[in-house]
Design a protein around this motif. Structure first.
Motif, mmCIF file in Angstrom:
data_model
loop_
_atom_site.group_PDB
_atom_site.id
_atom_site.type_symbol
_atom_site.label_atom_id
_atom_site.label_comp_id
_atom_site.label_asym_id
_atom_site.label_seq_id
_atom_site.Cartn_x
_atom_site.Cartn_y
_atom_site.Cartn_z
ATOM 1 N N LYS A 125 6.718 1.922 -7.198
ATOM 2 C CA LYS A 125 5.449 2.517 -7.593
ATOM 3 C C LYS A 125 5.616 3.415 -8.808
ATOM 4 C CE LYS A 125 3.661 3.996 -3.531
ATOM 5 N NZ LYS A 125 2.785 4.750 -2.622
ATOM 6 N N LYS A 129 -0.164 -1.083 -10.149
ATOM 7 C CA LYS A 129 0.562 -0.769 -8.921
ATOM 8 C C LYS A 129 1.020 -2.061 -8.247
ATOM 9 C CE LYS A 129 -1.749 1.175 -5.458
ATOM 10 N NZ LYS A 129 -2.351 2.237 -4.644
ATOM 11 N N PRO A 130 2.288 -2.097 -7.773
ATOM 12 C CA PRO A 130 2.759 -3.326 -7.101
ATOM 13 C C PRO A 130 1.874 -3.643 -5.901
ATOM 14 C CG PRO A 130 4.564 -1.755 -7.418
ATOM 15 C CD PRO A 130 3.302 -1.039 -7.766
ATOM 16 N N ARG A 131 1.554 -4.918 -5.754
ATOM 17 C CA ARG A 131 0.780 -5.355 -4.589
ATOM 18 C C ARG A 131 1.730 -5.492 -3.435
ATOM 19 N NH1 ARG A 131 -2.819 -10.524 -4.874
ATOM 20 N NH2 ARG A 131 -0.960 -11.425 -5.813
#
Lengths: 428, 105
Positions: free
Chosen positions: B90, B100-102
């Protein structure tokens, strides 16, 4: 000459894809071959019940080959690698299979040795996993003789198969220790890398509330770096420690190892990237992917695989006919969540719509996100459907591959939660 | 959409501070975002991760997870947590100006 279709993996996805394809092509039109390294088809949802003595490993395992329709060849061998350029699979037995279409259905494997200490001292004595028949069987023995202390249920990292199973394990453990009359002597902690009990907001609150009601401690944002069985503690990468007397750990998952030996096929975790709607691989146009083997942002769960089956078969036909791949998967998933004490919840969602309350499949049906006896019966009945309807590749009446919205209600005052692009705040 | 000013340029960010348009990011912005997030000094090791994150995102359209970073960035997971405390994927994504990473479900 007949079209050659090779399917790697004889689990849920490989079996139902093979059976569905067999129905749409005659034997003179297509040769269908399924490859797997063993002949043990595990009904994986049953693994959750093994540790509590509610079912037994031998009752959830059948022959892989016998689930395939007549006219499908079964090749018992491990896979060495896929030669994508040559359209050829090399088996560990030395045999080579040439294909016109390849379906990758080799699922996900658990990798306990990828976390420091997990398979060291204490493995299968104090540290268990119920994600394999062997682990689930060993855990049954450990739970039966556990007479008090602290049990931790730890998800090391996502993705995992059936993301709700670790929560169900907590609910069933609460029931199990109540039945044994020692619930007051057992502390249960649920330790997750997410920032809540589950990924999507509405169900995360509901499931978090269920943990609280059962006096299960919730520890969030814990990224397990080491499982120290000898000293009975989980250690996070940022140095936090959680002591335990018994640890039930869901190990890291990865794709099958041959994917890593097949240049261009998979990603760093050996999952196979594919188009999330057509299920065609990113590696080459004649390779399709079904089920847990893919890197799609859909749940790794049998229901997803089931819904993908119809789409995959349609698109394989389009591909062989030289047509655009018009069948589109929406990420539909549904699952029963066992709550203990003879009750269960049902959740239903897709890529864009999170699990919502209401009824499934329409305004009259099974209650969603509510504990009920009906859902528990549904869960028990499902094993029959699995062997007799889902694997043979039939459709379940009233259950469509597209997610239904009828019967669902948005949560009042939280319109933003109906459709979310962002899955979670958690560290993936 | 909220906006922030980094290195004299207004950029659009989401509610939680992640860039909406990764192409608005420049290298000069990274140390400023880092400081805001509690990383005072961007060392060459930090940059190795930040550059890897951007390259991955540009190639695949997805922000990488910690596990993938540990396997492919050349920086082991334990060190990632030292460099980017709490949530390496993150935090590094925020500093690298990508979404933002899923998380998988």
């Amino acid at each position: 000459m007949a079209t050659r279709i090779v399917i790697l993996g004889g689990g849920t996805g490989g079996t139902l894809a093979a059976n569905r394809l067999r129905r749409v092509y005659t034997r003179s039109e297509a040769e269908i071959t399924v490859v797997d390294q063993d002949d043990r088809h595990v009904y994986q949802p049953g693994l959750l019940f093994v540790p509590f003595g509610l079912t037994h490993p031998e009752d959830i395992v059948r022959s892989r080959e016998r689930q395939l329709h007549r006219g499908i060849s079964y090749e018992l061998s491990a896979i060495d690698h896929v030669d994508i350029a040559a359209d050829r699979v090399r088996l560990a037995s030395g045999r080579e299979l040439e294909y016109d279409v390849l379906v990758v259905a080799t699922g996900a494997v658990v990798q306990p040795d990828q976390t420091d200490g997990m398979t060291g001292p204490g493995w299968m004595e104090k540290v268990f996993t119920f994600y394999t028949p062997e682990g689930a069987g060993a855990l049954e023995g450990a739970l039966a003789t556990f007479d008090g202390g602290k049990m931790v249920v730890n998800v090391v990292d996502l993705p995992i198969k059936c993301p709700v199973a670790p929560l169900e394990f907590c609910f069933l453990a609460d029931w199990y220790f109540h039945e044994r009359g020692i619930r007051d002597k057992v502390q249960i902690s649920y330790v997750t890398p997410l920032d809540a009990a589950f990924t999507k907001p509405v169900s995360a609150r509901r499931l978090g509330g269920m943990l609280e009601a059962r006096d299960v401690e919730l520890v969030t944002e814990f990224n397990t770096g080491e499982v120290d069985g000898e000293n009975g503690r989980l250690v996070s990468f940022d140095g936090r420690e959680i002591p335990f007397d018994l640890a039930v750990v869901i190990p890291l998952h990865g794709g099958a190892s041959y994917v890593g030996r097949s240049p261009g096929l998979g990603d760093e975790l050996n999952f196979v990237p594919a188009d999330e709607h057509t299920l065609q691989s990113k590696a080459k146009e004649n390779i399709f992917v079904i089920g847990d083997a893919s890197s799609l942002a859909a749940s790794k769960a049998g229901s997803v695989t089931h819904f993908e089956g119809e789409i995959l078969v349609e698109n394989v036909q389009h591909f062989l006919d030289g047509e655009p791949l018009s069948a589109s998967f929406d990420g539909h998933a549904n699952c029963f969540i066992e709550a203990g004490f003879g009750k269960a919840l049902l959740i239903d969602f897709d890529y864009d719509t999170e699990p919502l309350p209401g009824h499934y499949p329409g305004t009259v049906g099974m209650p969603l996100l509510e504990e009920s006896h009906l859902n528990h019966l549904g869960k028990l009945m499902f094993q029959w459907f699995y062997w007799h309807v889902l694997l043979p590749g039939r459709d379940i009446p009233g259950v469509s591959s597209k997610m239904p919205l009828a019967g669902k209600r948005a949560v009042p005052g939280r319109p933003e939660e109906g459709r979310t692009e962002e899955a979670t705040d958690a560290e993936p | 959409m909220p906006s922030r000013s980094y290195a004299g340029v207004d950029v659009e960010v989401g509610e939680d501070g992640f860039f909406v348009h990764p192409e608005q990011w420049t290298e000069e912005m990274a140390p400023v975002i880092a400081k805001e997030s509690g990383v005072d000094d961007l060392t060459p090791r930090h940059w190795q991760v930040v550059n890897f994150m951007r390259a991955q995102y540009m190639a695949k359209g997805d922000s990488p997870s910690v596990r993938l970073l540990g396997k492919a960035s050349g920086v082991p997971v334990k060190e990632l947590y030292e460099l980017f405390p709490k949530g390496p994927a993150k935090l590094a994504a925020k500093i690298a100006g990508i979404p933002k990473p899923r998380s998988c479900i």
